[in-house]
Motif scaffolding. Structure first.
Motif, short mmCIF file in Angstrom:
data_model
loop_
_atom_site.label_atom_id
_atom_site.label_comp_id
_atom_site.label_asym_id
_atom_site.label_seq_id
_atom_site.Cartn_x
_atom_site.Cartn_y
_atom_site.Cartn_z
N ALA A 457 0.85 -1.19 0.00
CA ALA A 457 0.00 0.00 0.00
C ALA A 457 0.88 1.23 0.00
O ALA A 457 1.79 1.36 0.82
CB ALA A 457 -0.90 -0.01 1.23
N GLU A 458 0.62 2.12 -0.91
CA GLU A 458 1.37 3.36 -0.97
C GLU A 458 0.52 4.47 -0.35
O GLU A 458 -0.58 4.77 -0.82
CB GLU A 458 1.74 3.71 -2.40
CG GLU A 458 2.66 4.92 -2.50
CD GLU A 458 3.25 5.07 -3.89
OE1 GLU A 458 4.13 4.26 -4.24
OE2 GLU A 458 2.82 5.99 -4.60
N VAL A 459 1.05 5.07 0.70
CA VAL A 459 0.35 6.14 1.39
C VAL A 459 0.69 7.45 0.70
O VAL A 459 1.87 7.82 0.61
CB VAL A 459 0.75 6.20 2.88
CG1 VAL A 459 -0.02 7.31 3.59
CG2 VAL A 459 0.51 4.86 3.55
N PRO A 460 -0.31 8.16 0.21
CA PRO A 460 0.01 9.44 -0.47
C PRO A 460 0.61 10.43 0.52
O PRO A 460 0.28 10.43 1.71
CB PRO A 460 -1.36 9.90 -0.96
CG PRO A 460 -2.36 9.19 -0.11
CD PRO A 460 -1.75 7.87 0.24
N ILE A 551 3.49 0.48 2.77
CA ILE A 551 3.17 -0.44 3.86
C ILE A 551 2.99 -1.84 3.27
O ILE A 551 2.11 -2.07 2.43
CB ILE A 551 1.89 -0.01 4.59
CG1 ILE A 551 2.09 1.36 5.21
CG2 ILE A 551 1.50 -1.04 5.64
CD1 ILE A 551 0.85 1.90 5.91
N ARG A 552 3.85 -2.76 3.68
CA ARG A 552 3.73 -4.15 3.22
C ARG A 552 2.63 -4.87 3.99
O ARG A 552 1.90 -5.68 3.43
CB ARG A 552 5.06 -4.87 3.35
CG ARG A 552 6.10 -4.33 2.38
CD ARG A 552 7.38 -5.14 2.41
NE ARG A 552 8.32 -4.64 1.40
CZ ARG A 552 8.38 -5.09 0.15
NH1 ARG A 552 7.56 -6.04 -0.25
NH2 ARG A 552 9.25 -4.59 -0.70
N TYR A 553 2.55 -4.64 5.28
CA TYR A 553 1.40 -5.11 6.06
C TYR A 553 1.37 -4.37 7.38
O TYR A 553 2.38 -3.86 7.88
CB TYR A 553 1.44 -6.64 6.31
CG TYR A 553 2.63 -7.13 7.09
CD1 TYR A 553 2.68 -7.04 8.49
CD2 TYR A 553 3.71 -7.73 6.45
CE1 TYR A 553 3.77 -7.51 9.20
CE2 TYR A 553 4.81 -8.21 7.14
CZ TYR A 553 4.83 -8.09 8.53
OH TYR A 553 5.91 -8.55 9.22
N LEU A 554 0.18 -4.28 7.92
CA LEU A 554 -0.04 -3.77 9.27
C LEU A 554 -1.10 -4.68 9.88
O LEU A 554 -2.23 -4.73 9.38
CB LEU A 554 -0.52 -2.32 9.25
CG LEU A 554 -0.47 -1.56 10.59
CD1 LEU A 554 -0.55 -0.06 10.35
CD2 LEU A 554 -1.60 -1.97 11.53
N ARG A 555 -0.73 -5.43 10.89
CA ARG A 555 -1.63 -6.44 11.42
C ARG A 555 -1.57 -6.48 12.94
O ARG A 555 -0.74 -5.82 13.56
CB ARG A 555 -1.26 -7.81 10.85
CG ARG A 555 0.14 -8.29 11.25
CD ARG A 555 0.55 -9.50 10.43
NE ARG A 555 1.86 -10.02 10.84
CZ ARG A 555 2.53 -10.96 10.18
NH1 ARG A 555 2.02 -11.47 9.06
NH2 ARG A 555 3.70 -11.38 10.61
N MET A 556 -2.49 -7.24 13.50
CA MET A 556 -2.48 -7.50 14.94
C MET A 556 -2.11 -8.96 15.17
O MET A 556 -2.57 -9.85 14.43
CB MET A 556 -3.85 -7.22 15.56
CG MET A 556 -4.18 -5.76 15.72
SD MET A 556 -3.34 -5.01 17.15
CE MET A 556 -4.28 -5.70 18.51
N LEU A 557 -1.29 -9.20 16.17
CA LEU A 557 -1.07 -10.55 16.64
C LEU A 557 -2.07 -10.80 17.77
O LEU A 557 -1.87 -10.38 18.91
CB LEU A 557 0.37 -10.73 17.15
CG LEU A 557 1.48 -10.50 16.12
CD1 LEU A 557 2.84 -10.69 16.76
CD2 LEU A 557 1.32 -11.44 14.93
N GLN A 558 -3.20 -11.42 17.42
CA GLN A 558 -4.25 -11.68 18.40
C GLN A 558 -3.70 -12.64 19.44
O GLN A 558 -3.25 -13.74 19.14
CB GLN A 558 -5.48 -12.27 17.72
CG GLN A 558 -6.52 -12.83 18.66
CD GLN A 558 -7.06 -11.80 19.63
OE1 GLN A 558 -7.28 -10.66 19.24
NE2 GLN A 558 -7.26 -12.19 20.87
N SER A 559 -3.76 -12.23 20.71
CA SER A 559 -3.14 -12.99 21.79
C SER A 559 -4.15 -13.20 22.91
O SER A 559 -4.68 -12.24 23.46
CB SER A 559 -1.91 -12.22 22.32
OG SER A 559 -1.36 -12.86 23.45
#
Length: 1012
Positions: A457-460, A551-559
């Motif tokens: 994702a390319e952020v302007p 941005i290659r990824y933005l995630r949550m590690l659900q714990s």
């Protein structure tokens, strides 16, 4: 198996318990070969750690625990080791340096050792024989050969998140080499040998104990969509100030509230005439007006609605003395200070204008100084010690200071605020308050931020503004941010998590600094946050980007606690199905190393909440190990109070008697759930210990009178913090009865008779003194001055019924009938149920009365409101309830709260109708209830030790036509229920079909699936 520790506690050579300290440790070692045997690392740390082996993140911990019983973790790492090569263990230790709601301040330290276990009799340093054919050899242990360095990329001045939490996160990746966790990393001269504190077992920790809880999950979860995109311009000056720690340095050792009379000062310098806006956002109760150059502004001068209030100030060129009255109470969050103007402003310490400058005594003075505290002090429980002396003469005079010269008359009260207690660039304020904001359409390229895959994702980026976008994970989550970005050096990513958004309006996290700042080092970098967060939405603001950020990824590690979703429920009512689903998801998110009240605002183990949460969990997951851990933690608070604290382990020494009584009941219910007498034997002396102290607080009438936080519900029932509160006297009856039942299980006839007698005596006293013949109801309380309450509540009547109080009065009094009537037909003049927590007890009362239709209708109505607002989890409060004090327009504070997940229990226990009759579920009642207009229901209930009971029922209703016989009509035939039960053959099933139906029952018994 007991660990023989060769590792020693180590730390760096600096301060023993520094504030917000992240320190890195590493050790390299040779590994003999792949066939050497099982390799494991055992470690613990104060306060938290992240473990890496040869560059791989292995885990983090330790679980919350009392400092005198600090738990250690053990990880198998053989698959990560490289035979014949140099290997590295790296550990980052995060030391809080303050107490909060899940940690008591100790001192910084790391204890670890690498063990090799084999079946041979190999000899070596640190060998310990653990069995006839097993030997363990310590290959590496913490000592002064380990290297350490404070993490230079971590900003120790990041602000407190809240009184419950430690600190928000500010990371400058330019200052740190991510390769420090690799085996081939070459440490520079900044890496120094660790300092040995002492052997395992030394103070303040005592001997570490084995972890008694499974390791939490880490499940990558990606966003569902990009919700918004905006171009934003930030405000000019922001800061978060730790006034609590500044005014009372000793407050770092406690999480108790603080109250003070004090003033905050700074000097604003402007070169050109301008209008500035002072923002008072989320400052809680610590604002009582301010003055600029001696002109006083009170609350009436402010615009906006709390918690966002603003003051417009007209500034002439020159210096301006700003004085803010910050008197009030604070529990531990930051004081947010922000000023914006179109013209540049400079901020100066007012003490720098004095010839005798107190700032010279501090190495890092900030631009702020304070006067005071003139009065007040730490509050060691939920109640203030004494009211603040607002007439204190020096405080009154100080409010009249109009310039820096006026400070000379208050030299004994003046103190510069150290830079270490001021977080410049307050990311929370920058996230919620902007100078300008322009909504934009979302380009397709940005949607790749939510799609895992090769595309990025390319952020302007914009030359005159920052870029802000909001991503939606689709449901509430709890865990850790992880992202990989490609960005120019110096670009800033500000992440801000929140729970609720509707029609473009969001609910900001006032009272919680829920942010992370990451300054990019240039190129492609990955970051995994070690700070746990709960959220559904994440606002990402890209600042200072000279070129687009990818941005290659933005995630949550659900714990969460590792659980199988055994419990199931479906019915003919989709609304009930949705309510069950959000109850299940809520409970899962609130199961960490203990139950926690909510994954975002607190992450705190509240003792009383856990009783209801345990029951819900039994029907969803059947996880009794987490329940036992929670219950065993509670007596550890007796060094704080013999009445046991209401949240543990915690630095807040606060007591809610009902929470202790619920704990006692939960101990009995755990035994009834799993039949474990070992637990009952271990816990019973602790129950007796606290009950002895509560019984010592009975007055001459035989009633409990105690000064504490006498809470049950958020609603405005009469529950003063000093006096005789009816509901907690009644719950004490139930706690005494629970103790008698446990004593019976343990064969302790003397204790059984004693607690049964005490319960009967207290119930008699309640019936004598707390019943109103005029209202035919139990009154809420007797005040400390002897005045009878004139408030009556449904809550008190519910508790009376649950605790068997009216039955004790005898049938001739008719009290039971009156109480039942009040519950089923609540008088409008009575205080009504005010929270999902209290609804749990209300539903228990309705179940006792077998009023299933009333229960389902209330669940549909109350929880259905949450569904209508798009909830994916259960809310702490019902929508727009008056207890939402900070902002009456809010639907609720927390949008994910475990005490609210009760429907999952009641739908399984009463609609499916599966209830335990004998400890360990050896004998089970199946009594389904086709109530509330349901035509069918099916689901599963876990059985302790494994397995489940499957229930499926369907109701066939006769046609509405009637059968005639002669001149009269025959009644229609009864409805027919088809009931299917599948259960383990070790469980004795007792089937009780509902009245008024013909039941066709199919029962399938399953043989045990375990092998020999």
């Amino acid at each position: 198996m007991e660990t023989l520790w060769q590792g020693k506690w180590i730390w760096h050579s600096g301060e023993a318990s520094p504030r917000n300290d992240w320190t890195c440790f590493r050790k390299t070692f040779a590994w003999p070969g792949a066939d050497s045997g099982r390799a494991s690392v055992k470690l613990t740390a104060d306060s938290r750690y992240v473990l890496y082996v040869n560059g791989q993140r292995v885990g983090q911990g330790p679980p919350r625990s009392w400092p005198f019983r600090l738990a250690y973790d053990e990880y198998d790492i053989g698959h990560l080791l490289r035979p014949g090569q140099t290997n590295a263990i790296a550990v980052m230790v995060m030391h809080f340096g303050i107490s909060n709601f899940y940690y008591l301040r100790g001192r910084g330290g790391l204890l670890a050792q690498l063990e090799l276990e084999s079946g041979s009799s190999a000899q070596g340093q640190g060998q310990r024989v653990t069995g006839p054919d097993t030997a363990r050899q310590v290959m590496a242990a913490t000592d002064d050969t380990w290297l350490t360095v404070p993490h230079p990329g971590h900003d120790r001045r990041s602000p407190r998140m809240s009184c419950q939490h430690a600190f928000a996160e500010k990371i400058d990746a330019r200052l740190w080499d991510d390769a420090w966790i690799e085996a081939d990393f070459k440490p520079g001269p900044e890496w120094q040998p660790a300092t040995v504190i002492g052997p395992a077992g030394c103070e303040p920790w005592g001997m570490p104990v084995t972890r008694d809880i499974p390791y939490l999950t880490e499940e990558p979860v990606y966003p569902r969509r990009v919700e918004q995109l905006s171009k934003v311009t930030p405000v000019q000056f922001t800061a978060a100030i730790d006034l609590r720690n500044h005014f009372y340095e000793e407050s770092t050792d406690t999480a108790n509230p603080v109250e003070f009379l004090g003033l905050l000062t700074t000097v604003l310098r402007c070169k050109r005439r301008c209008t500035a806006t002072l923002a008072l956002i989320d400052v809680g109760g610590t604002f009582r007006g301010c003055s600029l150059n001696g002109v006083w502004y009170d609350e009436n001068s402010l615009t906006g609605e709390a918690p966002e209030r603003f003051l417009r100030l007209d500034l002439e060129p020159g210096d301006h003395f700003l004085l803010i009255d910050v008197s009030g109470g604070t529990h531990g969050g930051g004081y947010h200070f922000a000023v914006d103007a179109e013209e540049p402003l400079e901020f100066l310490s007012p003490l720098s204008f004095l010839q005798a400058n107190p700032s010279a005594e501090i190495d890092d003075p900030s631009v702020f100084a304070t006067l005071g505290p003139f009065d007040g002090g730490i509050r060691y429980d939920h109640l203030p010690n004494l009211p603040m002396d607002e007439g204190h003469p020096d405080y009154v005079r100080a409010k009249g200071i109009s310039d820096t010269a006026g400070l000379l008359g208050f030299t004994t009260w003046m103190r510069p605020v150290p830079e270490g207690l001021v977080s410049r660039e307050d990311v929370f304020i920058l996230s919620v308050w902007k100078r300008h904001e322009v909504p934009l359409s979302i380009p397709s390229s940005l949607h790749h931020a939510v799609i895992p895959g090769p595309d990025v994702a390319e952020v302007p980026c914009y030359p005159d503004a920052d870029t802000e976008f909001v991503i939606d994970f689709g449901k509430e989550l709890s865990g850790y941010f992880e992202f990989e970005v490609e960005a120019p050096e110096g670009a800033i990513l500000d992440l801000y998590g929140f729970e609720f958004m509707h029609h473009g309006r969001r609910q900001d996290t006032y009272g919680l600094d829920h942010t992370l700042r990451y300054i990019c080092a240039g190129g492609l970098r990955k970051y995994t946050s070690p700070v746990r967060r709960g959220l559904r939405y994440c606002q990402v603001t890209v600042r200072n980007a000279a070129s687009p950020v990818r941005i290659r990824y933005l995630r949550m590690l659900q714990s969460n606690y590792p659980i199988a979703e055994i419990g199931q429920f479906q019915s003919s009512d989709p609304r009930l199905n949705d309510i069950w689903q959000i109850s299940q998801h809520t409970t899962r998110l609130c199961m960490e190393d203990t139950f926690v009240d909510c994954p975002m605002y607190e992450q705190t183990f509240w003792v009383g909440d856990a009783r209801n949460e345990a029951l819900v969990n039994y029907y969803l997951f059947g996880a009794d190990r987490i329940v036992e851990r929670c219950l065993r933690l509670v007596p550890g608070s007796k060094f704080q109070t013999p009445f046991y604290a209401n949240q543990v382990p915690s630095g807040w020494n606060s007591v809610i008697p009902n929470w202790t009584f619920f704990w006692i009941t939960a101990c009995l219910e755990l035994y009834r759930h799993n039949g474990d007498k070992t637990f009952a034997t271990d816990i019973f002396p602790h129950i007796e210990y606290t009950l002895k102290h509560y019984l010592g607080r009975l007055d001459a009438r035989g009633l409990l009178q105690i000064r504490s936080w006498n809470l049950l519900d958020w609603a405005p029932l009469d529950q003063p913090n000093d006096g005789i509160v009816s509901h907690q006297n009644m719950f004490l009856v139930k706690a005494l009865s629970s103790a008698a039942a446990l004593a019976s299980v343990l064969g302790n006839d003397e204790a059984k008779a004693f607690y049964a007698d005490q319960a009967n005596r207290l119930a008699a006293a309640i019936n004598t003194h707390l019943w109103s013949e005029e209202k035919k109801a139990y009154l809420d309380c007797i005040h400390a001055d002897g005045r009878l309450s004139d408030i009556f509540s449904i809550q008190t009547q519910v508790v009376a019924l649950l605790c068997g109080i009216p039955e004790q009065a005898g049938d001739e009094t008719g009290r039971l009938a009156f109480v039942e009537s009040h519950i089923l037909r609540p008088p409008s003049a009575f205080v009504q149920i005010g929270s999902p927590f209290m609804s749990f007890f209300y539903y228990e009362a309705l179940a006792k009365l077998r009023e299933w239709d009333v229960m389902l209708e209330d669940i549909r109505r109350q929880y259905g409101q949450m569904i209508d607002w798009g909830a994916t989890t259960c809310w702490e409060m019902y929508p727009n309830f008056s207890e939402n004090r900070a902002n009456p327009d809010l639907l609720t504070r927390s949008h994910c709260h475990a005490w609210s997940a009760g429907p999952a229990y009641f739908l399984g226990a009463y609609v499916l109708g599966v209830r335990c009759l004998e400890p360990g579920w050896s004998r089970v009642l199946v009594e389904p209830q086709p109530c509330g207009g349901l035509s069918w229901a099916r689901g599963s209930v876990p059985v302790p030790g494994g397995g489940k009971i499957d229930i499926s029922w369907r109701l066939e209703t006769p046609s509405p036509g009637s059968v005639t016989a002669g001149d009269g009509q025959m009644p229609p035939p009864p409805a027919r229920m088809h009931l299917r039960i599948v259960s383990p053959d070790v469980v004795d099933i007792v089937v009780q079909p509902p009245g008024g139906v013909d039941a066709v029952i199919e029962h399938i018994r399953l043989a045990s699936g375990s092998g020999n």
